[in-house]
Design an enzyme around this catalytic site. Sequence first.
Site, PDB file in Angstrom:
ATOM      1  N   LYS A  29       0.862  -1.185   0.000  1.00 47.63           N
ATOM      2  CA  LYS A  29       0.000   0.000   0.000  1.00 47.63           C
ATOM      3  C   LYS A  29       0.900   1.236   0.000  1.00 47.63           C
ATOM      4  O   LYS A  29       1.526   1.559   1.010  1.00 47.63           O
ATOM      5  CB  LYS A  29      -0.939   0.011   1.199  1.00 47.63           C
ATOM      6  CG  LYS A  29      -1.947   1.154   1.158  1.00 47.63           C
ATOM      7  CD  LYS A  29      -2.886   1.107   2.347  1.00 47.63           C
ATOM      8  CE  LYS A  29      -3.954   2.192   2.230  1.00 47.63           C
ATOM      9  NZ  LYS A  29      -3.376   3.557   2.150  1.00 47.63           N
ATOM     10  N   TRP A  30       0.946   1.916  -1.112  1.00 44.23           N
ATOM     11  CA  TRP A  30       1.845   3.062  -1.284  1.00 44.23           C
ATOM     12  C   TRP A  30       1.247   4.306  -0.635  1.00 44.23           C
ATOM     13  O   TRP A  30       0.029   4.514  -0.644  1.00 44.23           O
ATOM     14  CB  TRP A  30       2.109   3.302  -2.768  1.00 44.23           C
ATOM     15  CG  TRP A  30       2.846   2.158  -3.389  1.00 44.23           C
ATOM     16  CD1 TRP A  30       2.296   1.040  -3.947  1.00 44.23           C
ATOM     17  CD2 TRP A  30       4.252   1.985  -3.450  1.00 44.23           C
ATOM     18  NE1 TRP A  30       3.282   0.187  -4.368  1.00 44.23           N
ATOM     19  CE2 TRP A  30       4.496   0.747  -4.076  1.00 44.23           C
ATOM     20  CE3 TRP A  30       5.339   2.770  -3.047  1.00 44.23           C
ATOM     21  CZ2 TRP A  30       5.783   0.261  -4.300  1.00 44.23           C
ATOM     22  CZ3 TRP A  30       6.624   2.298  -3.279  1.00 44.23           C
ATOM     23  CH2 TRP A  30       6.829   1.061  -3.893  1.00 44.23           C
TER      24      TRP A  30
END
Length: 355
Positions: A29-30
């Site tokens: 999850k950036w």
Amino acid sequence: MHLPVMPPVSPMLAKSVPTIPPGASYEPKWDGFRSICFRDGDEVEFGSRNERPLTRYFPELVAAALRELPERCVVDGEIVVTGARGLDFDALQLRMHPAASRVRMLAEKTPAAFIAFDLLALGDDDYTARPFADRRAALVDAMGETGTSFHVTPTTTDLAVAQRWFDDFEGAGLDGIIAKPFTIPYQSDKRIMFKIKHARTADCVVAGYRVHKSGADAVGSLMLGLYDENGTLASVGVIGAFPMATRKTLFTELQSLVVPFDDHPWNWGGHVQEATPRGAGSRWNAGKDLSFVPLRPERVVEVRYDHMEGGRFRHLPQFNRWRPDREARSCTYAQLEEPADFDLDDIVPGLGQRR
């Protein structure tokens, strides 16, 4: 611009779950700006999560899209900026500047990258109705070799690997893990993916409050502080998700703790433009009135949070419980868990080299 999927498009979303679910495709999850990139020949547009255009703020990505993306495509992903210790959201936030000259300077000083993780269209074909497994395969094939600015996020189907990523990648500034069922179509603005984020608690000093926007005798938000290694109370964020009845009760309870600014460690005055301690200003709106009612720093609250960035809570923490058993002076940064450093190049080769 004439594409099978046309802007604006609201991206597909994820709902929070406490643990990583089995039987899915997992990816990091950036922590950046969610964006959908549209390219049709020489035309490039970047849309945001709220469908507003981001194109003018990232001219270096427009140029990179013309070099690195297929000639006609719609790609979902995240705009990120890297720093000395991984992703740098504060530097990314500074890119949202109204002055074109400032935008050009920051594009050279802190160039952004685009992490692609879904494909909505390619050529004349609309991919949104296809299952995610097919879209992912087509994305990898279409993007080819990793470019200098556009990268495809890694994925795994191994739950043990996903758990290791969840534990390790936080040290590079990532948010957690996204789990995507293999068969889901792309559904705009629907929460059909899953996100797993770090969950922690911290005991903070309540150092002030802002009055509720209604103007009633009610608390709008509580201002939180932690003591640093020098014994200075630093501003770390706010909490404000309370029912109106609680807001009014808090307003009454806190009146006995109100002190003059001269007797308060945060004697800023009324606005963020004045000198403030670490983290005191608004990272979202530099002109916002941040005046507050100062309180004697005695009351302690436990909050839930995911991670810290630059000495502050990266996302808005949530109220957990009051801690009458804790002394305010014991609320220090030392209580916080520090993730071990992790190199971005070990997640996406070449991404860390932009620092």
